[in-house]
Design an enzyme around this catalytic site. Structure first.
Site, PDB file in Angstrom:
ATOM      1  CG  HIS A  33      91.092  75.928  44.614  1.00 40.36           C
ATOM      2  ND1 HIS A  33      91.346  76.397  45.875  1.00 40.36           N
ATOM      3  CD2 HIS A  33      90.668  77.006  43.888  1.00 40.36           C
ATOM      4  CE1 HIS A  33      91.092  77.690  45.927  1.00 40.36           C
ATOM      5  NE2 HIS A  33      90.689  78.088  44.720  1.00 40.36           N
ATOM      6  CD  GLU A  34      89.768  77.006  40.157  1.00 39.36           C
ATOM      7  OE1 GLU A  34      88.645  77.547  40.180  1.00 39.36           O
ATOM      8  OE2 GLU A  34      90.804  77.585  40.526  1.00 39.36           O
ATOM      9  CG  HIS A  37      85.894  78.230  43.452  1.00 41.27           C
ATOM     10  ND1 HIS A  37      85.693  78.862  44.662  1.00 41.27           N
ATOM     11  CD2 HIS A  37      87.227  78.384  43.183  1.00 41.27           C
ATOM     12  CE1 HIS A  37      86.829  79.369  45.105  1.00 41.27           C
ATOM     13  NE2 HIS A  37      87.778  79.080  44.224  1.00 41.27           N
TER      14      HIS A  37
END
Length: 380
Positions: A33-34, A37
């Site tokens: 997920h990170e 980003h």
């Protein structure tokens, strides 16, 4: 002493049997997920100050050539990417006074000085990468193992069940469920399991003729593959080897990818449907759990094999992706809501409105966290 050490450190004990699988599952989902980003932010020319797995005190870390601090922290219940210009881990909008403290070089790469499309792309990349992880996991599993399926046949009908009341008979074949064609018995189960209390229209093939019946599934407590008690909507039909004619579908890599995309779409749809029904009180609150439930499931999956643990990663990744898209600050969906308003009115949302949004959103997020912790410890 030896018994205590065995209970703690054996594969049946807490550390290797539960804690390690839990940390594996959560770390993979959070990291992906990170990383979404981070990668899209860097592609958009945004500077990154910190990439963190976990919160709280740093356990260890390092600085890369771009000046980003990569670190692992003591509380492994999430993570964050802190961009240049962010004043905290939630990437909330800094005040004008805080922006003025940045150097000219920092302003050029600061997150909040970028065009709205770059900020939106960076934010949505986190949940998107969660969905891509699920697709990748299923694509690999389908390529390696194929997928067992059964024909959508009725071998038995439970007495006094919704199916019996609707007139469904042994030997009937499901053609469609609420207008959606079905190819396998799993298709029928998927379309029924989340619809407790809803009247569903079934088209059945009987003696070469199609008939239409309506049945309302009932919630029934069952045991899932990991041994957990779950409530699932059923109509009371059973398949078996003779009628279902089980077979294994094998895939080429391209076919496995297409099937994985379809399967992920089904999971996203089912999860969204569950959340909608949960909000209006039509789902069992015990279906939602927090870290303790995830840790328990991780241990159960690990005992069944690594492929089960990876499947849990895929399912949790979808859940994390969907939850982060909810339009609630400080979640990713809350940021996207503000960016959508900014794109429409052609100016940033006022600092006052954003502050109010973050306060309300934070209360909602904390309330949800408290709810799932209560479920884990006392409620269920």
């Amino acid at each position: 002493m030896n018994e205590i050490l065995h209970a703690v450190f054996s594969t049946e004990g807490f550390v290797l049997g539960t804690l390690v699988p839990f940390l594996f599952v959560l770390t993979v989902v959070v990291f992906v997920h990170e990383m979404g980003h981070y990668l899209v932010g860097r592609w958009c020319g945004i500077g990154v100050k910190v990439f963190s797995i976990g919160f709280g005190p740093e356990l260890f870390g390092f600085n890369d050539s771009h000046g980003t601090r990569w670190k692992l922290c003591a509380i492994p219940l999430g993570g964050y990417v802190k961009f240049v210009g962010d004043m905290n881990a939630t990437s909330s909008q800094p005040s004008s006074e805080e922006l003025e403290t940045l150097t000219d070089a920092e302003r050029k790469v600061a997150f909040h000085t970028q065009p709205v499309w770059k900020r939106a792309a960076t934010v949505v990349a986190g949940p998107l990468f969660n969905f891509l992880l699920t697709i990748a996991v299923f694509a690999v599993l389908f390529t390696a193992y194929g997928r067992p399926v059964m024909e959508p046949m009725v071998a038995e009908v439970t007495a006094d069940s919704p199916a019996a009341q609707a007139g469904i008979l042994p030997g009937d074949r499901f053609v469609s469920v609420d207008g959606s064609k079905v190819q396998t018995f799993a298709d029928v189960q998927r379309r029924v399991s989340g619809r407790g209390g809803d009247a569903i229209t079934f088209v059945m093939l009987r003696d070469g003729k199609e008939i239409t019946v309506t049945a309302t599934p009932r919630l029934m407590e069952q045991e899932d593959a990991l041994g957990n008690k779950v409530k699932v909507a059923v109509i009371g039909v059973v398949n078996n080897q003779e009628f279902g004619q089980p077979r294994l579908i094998t895939y080429s890599p391209a076919g496995a990818l297409a099937a994985a995309v379809q399967e992920t779409g089904h999971i996203i749809q089912g999860t969204g449907q569950f959340l909608q029904r949960f909000v209006v009180g039509r789902e069992d609150k015990c279906q939602l759990g927090g870290p303790i439930k995830i840790a328990k499931m991780s241990g159960q999956a690990a005992k069944l094999g690594f492929d089960w643990l990876v499947q849990l990663v895929a399912l949790l990744s979808v859940g994390i992706g969907i939850l982060n898209l909810l339009p609630i600050p400080p979640l990713d969906g809350g940021h996207l809501l503000f960016y959508g308003v900014e794109a429409v009115i052609r100016r940033p949302v006022s600092e006052r409105m954003m502050e109010m949004g973050y306060r309300v959103g934070l209360l909602l997020v904390l309330g949800f966290m408290g709810f799932v912790f209560w479920n884990d410890l006392f409620g269920c």
